[in-house]
Write an enzyme that holds these catalytic residues in place. Structure first.
Site, mmCIF file in Angstrom:
data_model
loop_
_atom_site.group_PDB
_atom_site.id
_atom_site.type_symbol
_atom_site.label_atom_id
_atom_site.label_comp_id
_atom_site.label_asym_id
_atom_site.label_seq_id
_atom_site.Cartn_x
_atom_site.Cartn_y
_atom_site.Cartn_z
ATOM 1 N N GLU A 2 -32.799 22.465 -3.253
ATOM 2 C CA GLU A 2 -32.452 22.609 -4.666
ATOM 3 C C GLU A 2 -32.752 24.011 -5.182
ATOM 4 O OE1 GLU A 2 -31.046 20.490 -7.008
ATOM 5 O OE2 GLU A 2 -30.495 19.323 -5.251
ATOM 6 N N GLU B 83 -18.452 23.696 -9.923
ATOM 7 C CA GLU B 83 -19.576 24.038 -9.042
ATOM 8 C C GLU B 83 -19.231 23.638 -7.622
ATOM 9 O OE1 GLU B 83 -23.369 22.305 -9.830
ATOM 10 O OE2 GLU B 83 -23.372 22.840 -11.953
ATOM 11 N N LYS C 98 -36.914 24.825 -10.116
ATOM 12 C CA LYS C 98 -36.305 23.508 -9.974
ATOM 13 C C LYS C 98 -37.208 22.604 -9.144
ATOM 14 C CE LYS C 98 -31.315 23.968 -10.510
ATOM 15 N NZ LYS C 98 -30.004 23.823 -9.839
ATOM 16 N N GLU D 7 -33.031 29.253 -8.107
ATOM 17 C CA GLU D 7 -33.790 28.871 -9.301
ATOM 18 C C GLU D 7 -35.119 28.284 -8.833
ATOM 19 O OE1 GLU D 7 -31.121 27.302 -12.687
ATOM 20 O OE2 GLU D 7 -29.990 26.865 -10.859
#
Length: 466
Positions: free
Chosen positions: A323, A260, A317, A314
């Site tokens: 984030e 990642e 999250k 996302e």
């Protein structure tokens, strides 16, 4: 999350290399992470078509995703398949349990480059998981075909020293869990996978020169006095710190893979550096750096497989805004910014990922003072909308159209979140609005209102002239 000058804490994951029914060696060394902590993701077929239109050759799944895997069948995109933390104790319990998991979840229709066991096990807060990691790896490897090898994905938080890179060393208190895993990797010819995030390093040192260092932009460089090597970017420094730690521990033959890395394009007011310009600079310059195959100061000329984080945002999250803002693409399949991932001409698998827009132009004499301008879903123009998100139609006329649901994905009832997905969409399907689409609807409605008033004004001018 603790942040050091050179390194950011990341993830510990173990990966089992699985050469199953296909060779999983992709020509591309650039992959992407597909996270699913969201309620507004596009249908799997649309995501598959998007991936096929890029130069991305690998996709990391955090857990089995049978619908997406099925949609990728026949492509050259390989899968790094994840085992959720909750499944690790079961895999560690017996070879039979691992065999059952493998039979149920490892696809045979697409290349599988690796199987990752667990996610952030050492940072999960559950101390019982760490000792089960190696048994789970061993049992799962035994369940794979003969000749399979293993990989491991590890956290940069396992380093006790990282500044300068040549001082890289693992935490001694992790030796009991980490050394057996490293031995396992060495025996099976598997790489050590890490998650470097220069963004978090910049947040702890927000000087302009640090930002340039993190973004691969011109900077004076940083000299490692012990090795004499000069570093011009944080990514290489992080990579070489792990390399130094592996070498010092006696594992010079264990390669490194980036599981990642990424940069958020927006964040809260106190999140320095989380901007679209910085995200484009980091990811774009990283891709160029990888394609150049220049390597790092410690390992020049050596390319490294890298998985960008992430394909989409996302939205479910928790934590700060950043984030939820790492996506390379929006969930309407358009790019948040361009970093040069488009496939070269003639290399992409044919795929339709662009929405079809149809504009119905009214006859010249149909302009009336009272107009109805509606934004709705087209299913009357012979357009096959299966595997696409909904095309939009602007209709200008003086009679109302049937009420329809705007701005969403064309799905059958079985495709709505919470029900069974994967059915093909007929042309007569309606659409639903995924969570988070409200703001897009507001923008569209505002544009429609402006267009209506423009039409009214033009019609009034026409009447006055008559």
């Amino acid at each position: 999350m603790g942040v050091r000058r050179w390194l950011d804490a990341a993830v510990i994951i173990v990966v089992l290399q699985a050469f199953l029914c296909h060779s999983a060696k992709s020509q591309s060394f650039i992959g992407v992470n597909y996270g699913t902590i969201a309620d507004n993701l596009p249908p799997p077929a649309s995501t598959a078509n998007l991936l096929k239109s890029t130069s991305i050759g690998k996709v990391r799944l955090y857990e089995p995703q049978p619908d997406l895997v099925a949609a990728l069948a026949g492509s050259n995109i390989s899968i790094l398949l994840g085992v959720p933390n909750a499944d690790v104790p079961n895999l560690a319990s017996s070879p039979a349990a691992a065999s059952a998991w493998a039979a149920a979840n490892i696809p045979t229709t697409v290349p599988v480059s690796a199987i990752s066991v667990g996610n952030e096990l050492l940072n999960s807060g559950d101390p019982s998981l760490a000792p089960q990691l190696l048994p789970a790896m061993q049992n799962l490897l035994a369940a794979l075909p003969a000749g399979s090898t293993t990989k491991a994905m590890h956290s940069m938080a396992v380093l006790s020293s990282s500044d300068p890179p040549s001082s890289g060393a693992f935490h001694e208190d992790l030796a009991a869990s980490l050394v057996p895993v490293l031995d396992f990797l060495k025996q099976n010819g598997a790489p050590f996978m890490i998650n470097p995030y220069p963004y978090f390093a910049y947040r702890s040192d927000t000087r302009p020169e640090t930002l340039a260092f993190c973004l691969f932009q011109p900077n004076p460089g940083r000299v490692d006095a012990a090795s004499g090597l000069t570093y011009t970017n944080m990514f290489d420094a992080q990579l070489d710190a792990i390399r130094a730690a592996l070498d010092a521990k006696g594992y010079p033959g264990v390669d490194i893979v980036i599981a990642e890395t990424g940069w958020p394009y927006k964040g809260d007011a106190d999140e320095a550096g989380a901007t679209a310009d910085n995200a484009k600079a980091y990811n774009g310059n990283l891709v160029a750096h990888l394609k150049s195959q220049v390597g790092t100061p410690r390992t020049p000329g050596k390319s490294v497989d890298t998985y960008l984080f992430a394909l989409y945002d996302e939205d479910l999250k928790g934590g700060p805004e950043s984030e939820r803002s790492f996506g390379l693409y929006k969930t309407d399949l358009t790019a948040n910014y361009d970093i040069g991932l488009a496939a070269a001409p003639g290399t992409a698998t044919p795929a339709t990922v662009t929405p079809i827009t149809v504009v119905q132009v009214p006859p010249r004499d149909s302009c009336l003072p009272i107009l109805s301008l509606q934004l709705w879903i087209d299913d009357a123009h012979g357009v096959d909308v299966a595997d696409q998100y909904c095309p939009l139609v602007l209709v200008l006329q003086n009679t109302p159209q049937p009420s329809r649901t705007p701005t969403g994905f064309c799905v059958t009832a079985a495709g709505v979140p919470g029900t069974t997905q994967g059915q093909q969409v007929p042309q007569t399907s309606s659409c639903y609005i995924p969570a988070g689409a409200g703001s897009r609807r507001v923008d569209a409605d505002a544009a429609v209102r402006r267009l209506v008033w423009l039409g009214v004004l033009l019609c009034l001018l026409t009447l006055v002239r008559k």
